[in-house]
Motif scaffolding. Structure first.
Motif, PDB file in Angstrom:
ATOM      1  N   ARG A   1       0.745  -1.271  -0.124  1.00 48.35           N
ATOM      2  CA  ARG A   1       0.369  -0.687  -0.067  1.00 48.35           C
ATOM      3  C   ARG A   1       0.874   0.839   0.191  1.00 48.35           C
ATOM      4  O   ARG A   1       1.918   1.660   0.801  1.00 48.35           O
ATOM      5  CB  ARG A   1      -1.095   0.085   1.430  1.00 48.35           C
TER       6      ARG A   1
ATOM      7  N   VAL B   1       2.216   5.464  -0.989  1.00 47.78           N
ATOM      8  CA  VAL B   1       1.676   7.007  -0.368  1.00 47.78           C
ATOM      9  C   VAL B   1       2.100   7.990  -1.606  1.00 47.78           C
ATOM     10  O   VAL B   1       3.215   7.638  -1.642  1.00 47.78           O
ATOM     11  CB  VAL B   1       2.241   7.407   0.458  1.00 47.78           C
ATOM     12  N   ALA B   2       1.157   9.091  -1.940  1.00 44.10           N
ATOM     13  CA  ALA B   2       2.117   9.881  -3.217  1.00 44.10           C
ATOM     14  C   ALA B   2       2.685  10.278  -2.738  1.00 44.10           C
ATOM     15  O   ALA B   2       3.033  10.986  -1.277  1.00 44.10           O
ATOM     16  CB  ALA B   2       0.591  10.736  -3.833  1.00 44.10           C
TER      17      ALA B   2
ATOM     18  N   ALA C   1      -4.184  11.272  -6.296  1.00 43.57           N
ATOM     19  CA  ALA C   1      -5.730  10.845  -5.615  1.00 43.57           C
ATOM     20  C   ALA C   1      -5.916   9.287  -4.480  1.00 43.57           C
ATOM     21  O   ALA C   1      -5.590   8.337  -5.770  1.00 43.57           O
ATOM     22  CB  ALA C   1      -6.964  11.541  -6.567  1.00 43.57           C
ATOM     23  N   PRO C   2      -5.947   9.163  -3.500  1.00 42.69           N
ATOM     24  CA  PRO C   2      -5.998   8.102  -3.279  1.00 42.69           C
ATOM     25  C   PRO C   2      -7.554   6.876  -4.640  1.00 42.69           C
ATOM     26  O   PRO C   2      -8.049   7.640  -4.662  1.00 42.69           O
ATOM     27  CB  PRO C   2      -6.664   8.065  -1.520  1.00 42.69           C
ATOM     28  N   GLY C   3      -6.919   5.803  -4.289  1.00 41.27           N
ATOM     29  CA  GLY C   3      -7.654   4.706  -5.094  1.00 41.27           C
ATOM     30  C   GLY C   3      -6.437   2.979  -5.283  1.00 41.27           C
ATOM     31  O   GLY C   3      -5.137   3.709  -4.954  1.00 41.27           O
TER      32      GLY C   3
ATOM     33  N   TYR D   1      -5.055   1.832  -8.686  1.00 43.42           N
ATOM     34  CA  TYR D   1      -3.875   2.701 -10.051  1.00 43.42           C
ATOM     35  C   TYR D   1      -3.149   1.110 -10.700  1.00 43.42           C
ATOM     36  O   TYR D   1      -2.615   0.208 -10.297  1.00 43.42           O
ATOM     37  CB  TYR D   1      -3.067   3.484  -9.615  1.00 43.42           C
TER      38      TYR D   1
ATOM     39  N   SER E   1      -2.742  -0.008  -4.237  1.00 42.00           N
ATOM     40  CA  SER E   1      -3.376   1.245  -4.067  1.00 42.00           C
ATOM     41  C   SER E   1      -2.648   2.434  -3.148  1.00 42.00           C
ATOM     42  O   SER E   1      -1.756   2.153  -2.230  1.00 42.00           O
ATOM     43  CB  SER E   1      -3.960   0.449  -2.167  1.00 42.00           C
ATOM     44  N   VAL E   2      -3.270   3.158  -3.671  1.00 41.91           N
ATOM     45  CA  VAL E   2      -2.190   4.658  -2.827  1.00 41.91           C
ATOM     46  C   VAL E   2      -3.066   5.415  -2.386  1.00 41.91           C
ATOM     47  O   VAL E   2      -4.283   5.468  -2.593  1.00 41.91           O
ATOM     48  CB  VAL E   2      -2.310   5.242  -4.882  1.00 41.91           C
ATOM     49  N   THR E   3      -2.741   5.906  -1.404  1.00 45.31           N
ATOM     50  CA  THR E   3      -3.172   6.698   0.160  1.00 45.31           C
ATOM     51  C   THR E   3      -3.202   8.391  -0.530  1.00 45.31           C
ATOM     52  O   THR E   3      -1.856   8.443  -0.554  1.00 45.31           O
ATOM     53  CB  THR E   3      -3.277   5.917   1.534  1.00 45.31           C
ATOM     54  N   GLY E   4      -3.517   9.108   0.582  1.00 45.16           N
ATOM     55  CA  GLY E   4      -3.050  10.243   0.667  1.00 45.16           C
ATOM     56  C   GLY E   4      -2.191  11.110   1.016  1.00 45.16           C
ATOM     57  O   GLY E   4      -1.100   9.798   1.614  1.00 45.16           O
TER      58      GLY E   4
END
Length: 179
Positions: free
Chosen positions: A87, A89-90, A151-153, A155, A176-179
């Motif tokens: 998981r 993070v941007a 954005a979280p989602g 990809y 899964s990318v979280t903000g």
């Protein structure tokens, strides 16, 4: 008076039994040959994959004479994709790893050129993809990237490769990318 009867050959039951036995022997021989050739050639037509199922083209090749500890880029293979961290993070670093192994085995495929790209559907992780990378002796190719401001989602990333004899496969996975 001596009576002569025409010889009629074996009884119908005996002839039927003989034909059935020969038919069964032929079927068993064909099945045995097919299973031995399929097992020795490593051609597997069913793949467990992430969404969607991989596109593969199976072509016959020669039967190996020794057990390989590593296969070259002419082998028929399966790809697997992994992210670290799982998981993300941007704006953080991410390692994307691809493992290539001979179909149905854990034998690594070395020197296979792997390419990352956008999945066929869904949001891609990147707009500009890194250069293709060849697998090493352990069948592993890696890329170090920085996750863009997303954005979280979920990809998607698609990895694809082709062997020197025209066999190709791909794998799509989602991060899964979280903000």
């Amino acid at each position: 008076m001596n009576e002569r009867r025409a010889r009629s050959g074996p009884s119908p039951a005996l002839a039927t039994t003989i034909l059935v036995l020969f038919s069964l022997a032929g079927l068993v021989g064909g099945l045995l040959t097919h299973s031995l050739v399929s097992a020795a050639s490593g051609v597997v037509r069913i793949h467990a994959t992430a969404t969607p199922a991989p596109h593969t083209i199976a072509t016959p090749h020669s039967i190996p004479t020794a057990v390989a500890t590593q296969a070259g880029p002419e082998a028929h293979f399966t790809l697997a994709l992994a992210f670290s961290p799982a998981r993300a993070v941007a704006h953080q670093p991410l390692t994307i790893s691809v493992t290539a192994s001979v179909n149905g085995t854990s034998i690594p495929v070395a020197h296979l050129l792997c390419t990352l790209s956008a999945p066929g559907n869904g949001a891609p992780l990147l707009n500009a993809w890194p250069s293709p990378t060849a697998t090493n002796a352990k069948g592993l190719a890696t890329w170090q990237i920085t996750i863009p401001g997303l954005a979280p989602g979920l990809y998607g990333v698609k990895v694809s490769a082709s062997s020197t004899d025209g066999y190709s496969a791909y794998w799509v996975d989602w991060l899964s990318v979280t903000g």
